[in-house]
Design an enzyme around this catalytic site. Structure first.
Site, PDB file in Angstrom:
ATOM      1  N   SER A   1      48.520  64.907  53.804  1.00 29.39           N
ATOM      2  CA  SER A   1      47.577  65.052  52.653  1.00 29.39           C
ATOM      3  C   SER A   1      47.208  63.390  52.106  1.00 29.39           C
ATOM      4  CB  SER A   1      48.043  66.032  51.406  1.00 29.39           C
ATOM      5  OG  SER A   1      47.376  65.972  50.315  1.00 29.39           O
ATOM      6  N   ALA A   2      47.552  63.240  50.678  1.00 30.30           N
ATOM      7  CA  ALA A   2      47.367  61.814  50.296  1.00 30.30           C
ATOM      8  C   ALA A   2      47.767  60.693  51.251  1.00 30.30           C
ATOM      9  CB  ALA A   2      48.080  61.716  48.887  1.00 30.30           C
TER      10      ALA A   2
ATOM     11  N   GLY B   1      50.136  64.231  47.385  1.00 29.81           N
ATOM     12  CA  GLY B   1      50.350  64.445  45.892  1.00 29.81           C
ATOM     13  C   GLY B   1      49.139  63.715  45.742  1.00 29.81           C
TER      14      GLY B   1
ATOM     15  N   GLU C   1      43.110  72.584  56.557  1.00 30.91           N
ATOM     16  CA  GLU C   1      44.699  72.898  56.327  1.00 30.91           C
ATOM     17  C   GLU C   1      44.991  73.739  57.772  1.00 30.91           C
ATOM     18  OE1 GLU C   1      45.771  75.053  52.788  1.00 30.91           O
ATOM     19  OE2 GLU C   1      45.474  73.205  51.449  1.00 30.91           O
TER      20      GLU C   1
ATOM     21  N   HIS D   1      42.654  68.945  53.454  1.00 29.36           N
ATOM     22  CA  HIS D   1      42.405  69.881  52.900  1.00 29.36           C
ATOM     23  C   HIS D   1      41.035  70.450  52.608  1.00 29.36           C
ATOM     24  CE1 HIS D   1      46.725  70.033  51.118  1.00 29.36           C
ATOM     25  NE2 HIS D   1      46.359  68.724  50.901  1.00 29.36           N
TER      26      HIS D   1
END
Length: 234
Positions: free
Chosen positions: A120-121, A88, A192, A157
């Protein structure tokens, strides 16, 4: 004896949530872990996010508690068997970890051997700082200093420069170059479909897409899936 599984993205094009890394998660957690503590702070709707993570991890054989449901977040971190931090907005995630006074307890637990997974985060905060996230600073955490579970920064990403693009803004590579004008630490650009596995002193690149290693004043280094990146832990 830190154990980390740092995933670039939770959903890969053409597959469902955590599908592309499900086998790696199962191998990483094994059957010694029964319950996973999920940290949903990077998204606004934490109930919905926790439900999504719970459904997927239960299908893999793990029960899930969410940190946002805990009456005492610090106690929940201290009691956790394993932690998974979802993706997020990295600024919102780190800000809430500071606000709930769980950043240091989480770091201490991981450094003492508790398995940590991020996507991700959740992977970005495993680095030294969040200075190489792609996210907008929608909130202002007290510091950009993160968990420092690895001695470098991450850019999840990661996108390669497109030689055919007419876009005139900075490429991801250019932004990391600008980061290195002010900061010395290595940056790992995870495309990714790629993920990092740390087992104590050993760091490996898994997945299908590879990564790029950025060092200040040097040309980026391309690394392929299966590469041993343990030197980055030195």
């Amino acid at each position: 004896m830190s154990r980390l599984l740092l995933v670039s993205n939770s959903t890969l094009h053409g597959s469902g949530y955590l599908d592309h890394c499900a086998a790696a998660i199962e191998q990483f957690l094994g059957r010694d872990v029964a319950r996973v503590l999920f940290i949903p702070y990077a998204l606004y709707d934490r109930d919905d996010y926790a439900a999504q993570a719970r459904e997927r991890l239960v299908a893999l054989g793990y029960q899930v508690d969410s940190l946002h449901d805990a009456a005492d977040p610090r106690a929940a971190v201290l009691a956790a068997e394993a932690v998974f931090t979802g993706g997020g907005n990295t600024f919102r995630l780190l800000n809430q970890l500071y606000a709930n006074h769980v950043l240091e307890p989480l770091r201490e637990r991981v450094l003492s051997g508790m398995p940590y997974m991020g996507s991700s985060a959740g992977s970005n905060i495993a680095g030294l700082t969040i200075g190489t996230t792609n996210d907008m600073p929608i909130v202002q955490p007290p510091s950009f200093r993160a968990l420092a579970l690895v001695p470098f920064n991450l850019n999840t990403h990661y996108l390669d420069p497109d030689p055919h693009s007419t876009h005139m803004g900075e490429t991801r590579e250019k932004r990391i170059e600008q980061f290195h004008e002010e900061n010395p630490q290595v940056v790992v650009g995870l495309r990714e479909g790629s993920l990092l596995l740390r087992e104590g002193p050993r760091l490996s690149l898994l997945g299908v897409t590879g990564a790029r290693i950025f060092r200040a004043g040097q040309e980026p280094e391309e690394v392929l899936p299966g590469a041993d990146l343990s030197e980055l832990l030195a």
